[in-house]
Write an enzyme that holds these catalytic residues in place. Structure first.
Site, PDB file in Angstrom:
ATOM      1  CB  SER A 144      -0.941   0.210   1.231  1.00  0.00           C
ATOM      2  OG  SER A 144      -1.473   1.221   1.466  1.00  0.00           O
ATOM      3  CE1 TYR A 157      -4.488  -2.105   4.883  1.00  0.00           C
ATOM      4  CE2 TYR A 157      -3.191  -0.190   4.681  1.00  0.00           C
ATOM      5  CZ  TYR A 157      -4.038  -1.337   4.063  1.00  0.00           C
ATOM      6  OH  TYR A 157      -4.124  -1.325   2.765  1.00  0.00           O
TER       7      TYR A 157
HETATM    8  P1  NAD Z   1     -11.142  -6.584  -0.238  1.00  0.00           P
HETATM    9  O1  NAD Z   1     -11.875  -6.321   1.200  1.00  0.00           O
HETATM   10  O2  NAD Z   1     -12.066  -6.050  -1.418  1.00  0.00           O
HETATM   11  O3  NAD Z   1     -10.913  -7.766  -0.373  1.00  0.00           O
HETATM   12  C1  NAD Z   1     -10.156  -8.564   0.595  1.00  0.00           C
HETATM   13  C2  NAD Z   1      -9.788 -10.058   0.176  1.00  0.00           C
HETATM   14  O4  NAD Z   1      -9.253 -10.657   1.086  1.00  0.00           O
HETATM   15  C3  NAD Z   1     -11.501 -10.809   0.074  1.00  0.00           C
HETATM   16  O5  NAD Z   1     -11.170 -11.678  -0.901  1.00  0.00           O
HETATM   17  C4  NAD Z   1     -11.296 -11.422   1.539  1.00  0.00           C
HETATM   18  O6  NAD Z   1     -12.271 -12.579   1.435  1.00  0.00           O
HETATM   19  C5  NAD Z   1      -9.982 -11.775   1.459  1.00  0.00           C
HETATM   20  N1  NAD Z   1      -9.788 -12.136   3.092  1.00  0.00           N
HETATM   21  C6  NAD Z   1     -10.027 -11.500   4.158  1.00  0.00           C
HETATM   22  N2  NAD Z   1      -9.786 -12.110   5.061  1.00  0.00           N
HETATM   23  C7  NAD Z   1      -9.300 -13.106   4.804  1.00  0.00           C
HETATM   24  C8  NAD Z   1      -8.758 -14.292   5.465  1.00  0.00           C
HETATM   25  N3  NAD Z   1      -8.435 -14.309   6.820  1.00  0.00           N
HETATM   26  N4  NAD Z   1      -8.027 -15.269   4.730  1.00  0.00           N
HETATM   27  C9  NAD Z   1      -8.055 -15.399   3.422  1.00  0.00           C
HETATM   28  N5  NAD Z   1      -8.650 -14.382   2.664  1.00  0.00           N
HETATM   29  C10 NAD Z   1      -9.131 -13.344   3.398  1.00  0.00           C
HETATM   30  O7  NAD Z   1      -9.942  -5.495  -0.147  1.00  0.00           O
HETATM   31  P2  NAD Z   1      -9.037  -4.872  -1.358  1.00  0.00           P
HETATM   32  O8  NAD Z   1      -9.363  -3.541  -1.148  1.00  0.00           O
HETATM   33  O9  NAD Z   1      -9.242  -5.554  -2.607  1.00  0.00           O
HETATM   34  O10 NAD Z   1      -7.755  -5.072  -0.589  1.00  0.00           O
HETATM   35  C11 NAD Z   1      -6.807  -6.070  -0.994  1.00  0.00           C
HETATM   36  C12 NAD Z   1      -5.331  -5.744  -0.749  1.00  0.00           C
HETATM   37  O11 NAD Z   1      -4.958  -4.589  -1.216  1.00  0.00           O
HETATM   38  C13 NAD Z   1      -5.370  -5.698   0.982  1.00  0.00           C
HETATM   39  O12 NAD Z   1      -3.915  -5.947   1.173  1.00  0.00           O
HETATM   40  C14 NAD Z   1      -5.349  -3.988   0.997  1.00  0.00           C
HETATM   41  O13 NAD Z   1      -4.590  -3.792   2.059  1.00  0.00           O
HETATM   42  C15 NAD Z   1      -4.557  -3.727  -0.125  1.00  0.00           C
HETATM   43  N6  NAD Z   1      -4.665  -2.220  -0.428  1.00  0.00           N
HETATM   44  C16 NAD Z   1      -5.883  -1.939  -0.889  1.00  0.00           C
HETATM   45  C17 NAD Z   1      -6.237  -0.584  -1.181  1.00  0.00           C
HETATM   46  C18 NAD Z   1      -7.642  -0.053  -1.179  1.00  0.00           C
HETATM   47  O14 NAD Z   1      -7.714   1.083  -1.347  1.00  0.00           O
HETATM   48  N7  NAD Z   1      -8.509  -0.642  -1.540  1.00  0.00           N
HETATM   49  C19 NAD Z   1      -5.008   0.430  -1.390  1.00  0.00           C
HETATM   50  C20 NAD Z   1      -3.962  -0.029  -0.871  1.00  0.00           C
HETATM   51  C21 NAD Z   1      -3.668  -1.489  -0.822  1.00  0.00           C
END
Ligand code: NAD
Length: 262
Positions: A144, A157
């Site tokens: 991130s 985080y």
């Molecule tokens: P999201 O909530 O849409 O998806 C998260 C995924 O992780 C889902 O498939 C969920 O089922 C899975 N998950 C959650 N707990 C779990 C567990 N215990 N075991 C296995 N799977 C599990 O989130 P997102 O926004 O797509 O984020 C994905 C990644 O990107 C994360 O690491 C997040 O920190 C990172 N990220 C997101 C953003 C953003 O703005 N959305 C920005 C920077 C980084």
């Protein structure tokens, strides 16, 4: 033939959001994909079968809860058994919780460190012996912008994502001579279910309306003033998995609309 034809990829947390977008991009590039994540079994099966049909590659699914280190190793073993030796691991699963440090619940801290950081270690540890033996591998960690800079109320985080960047560098140093690269992608805000939930949490923590959270907190630091697209992160990951990206390793690569240029 896609440029990743014949490769086998695991994308953690790929039943939603960024992970799903990356899994789609890898499958469209020809890689066989193991999906993983939590959620409704029937909905996930639909996601799996739709993607397999659309891309024409084998798509499997593991329901491993990555909070459990044994489940992470079992997921890798299952992928090898169903799809073949794992060439690409995308550590994407992650959760968020927003609260001032002094009110931050201990169990939320533990959960975020377990999933966002420790699962990256456990998954990497499980795939590296095979990748090193075959002298080809790609580890792509979805960190991130919060792996590079901090924001208030996100202690666990930010700590976990900074940790992911450190872990990535170590893997790059250890694997440089084995054709295995490790990189972190550092996205800015992407409009996924994770961010949707956070809009409410941030509104509460800051005491402001939802629209203000989006405008003043989320998009304010991104000079583009736009959310980053899931499609961009999919294409970026595919590129890192090609042979043309073989010298890119140990890097923290922002895809953040210019946020960390300040
Ligand atoms: P999201 O909530 O849409 O998806 C998260 C995924 O992780 C889902 O498939 C969920 O089922 C899975 N998950 C959650 N707990 C779990 C567990 N215990 N075991 C296995 N799977 C599990 O989130 P997102 O926004 O797509 O984020 C994905 C990644 O990107 C994360 O690491 C997040 O920190 C990172 N990220 C997101 C953003 C953003 O703005 N959305 C920005 C920077 C980084």
């Amino acid at each position: 033939m896609g440029q990743l034809a014949g490769k086998v990829a695991i994308v953690t947390g790929s039943t939603s959001g960024i992970g799903l977008g990356i899994a789609e991009a890898l499958a469209e590039a020809g890689a066989k994909v193991m999906l993983n994540g939590l959620g409704d079994a029937a909905e996930i099966e639909k996601i799996r079968s739709d993607l397999a049909e659309r891309s024409g590659v084998e798509v499997a699914y593991s329901d491993a809860n990555l909070m459990d280190p044994d489940a992470v190793a079992a997921m890798v073993a299952e992928a090898e058994q169903k799809l073949g030796p794992v060439d690409i691991l995308v550590n994407n699963a992650g959760i968020q919780f927003v609260s001032p440090v002094e009110e931050f619940p201990r169990e939320k801290w533990d959960a975020i460190i377990a999933l966002n950081l420790s699962a990256v270690f456990h998954g990497t540890k499980a795939v590296l012996p095979g990748m090193k033996a075959r002298r080809w591998g790609r580890i792509v960690n979805i960190a991130s912008a919060h792996g590079l800079v901090a924001s208030p109320f996100k202690s666990a985080y930010v700590a976990a994502k900074h940790g992911v960047l450190g872990m990535t560098k170590v893997v790059a140093l250890e694997c440089g001579e084995y054709g295995v690269t490790a990189n972190s992608i550092c996205p800015g805000y992407v409009h996924t279910p994770l961010v949707e939930k956070q809009i409410d949490e941030q509104a509460k923590a800051h005491g402001i309306p939802r629209e203000e959270v989006v405008k003043k907190i989320m998009l304010e630091p991104q000079p583009t003033k736009e959310f980053v697209g899931v499609d961009e992160l999919g294409a970026f990951t595919v590129f890192l998995c090609t042979d043309q990206a073989r010298s890119i390793t140990g890097a923290a690569l922002p895809a953040d609309g210019g946020w960390t240029a300040r």
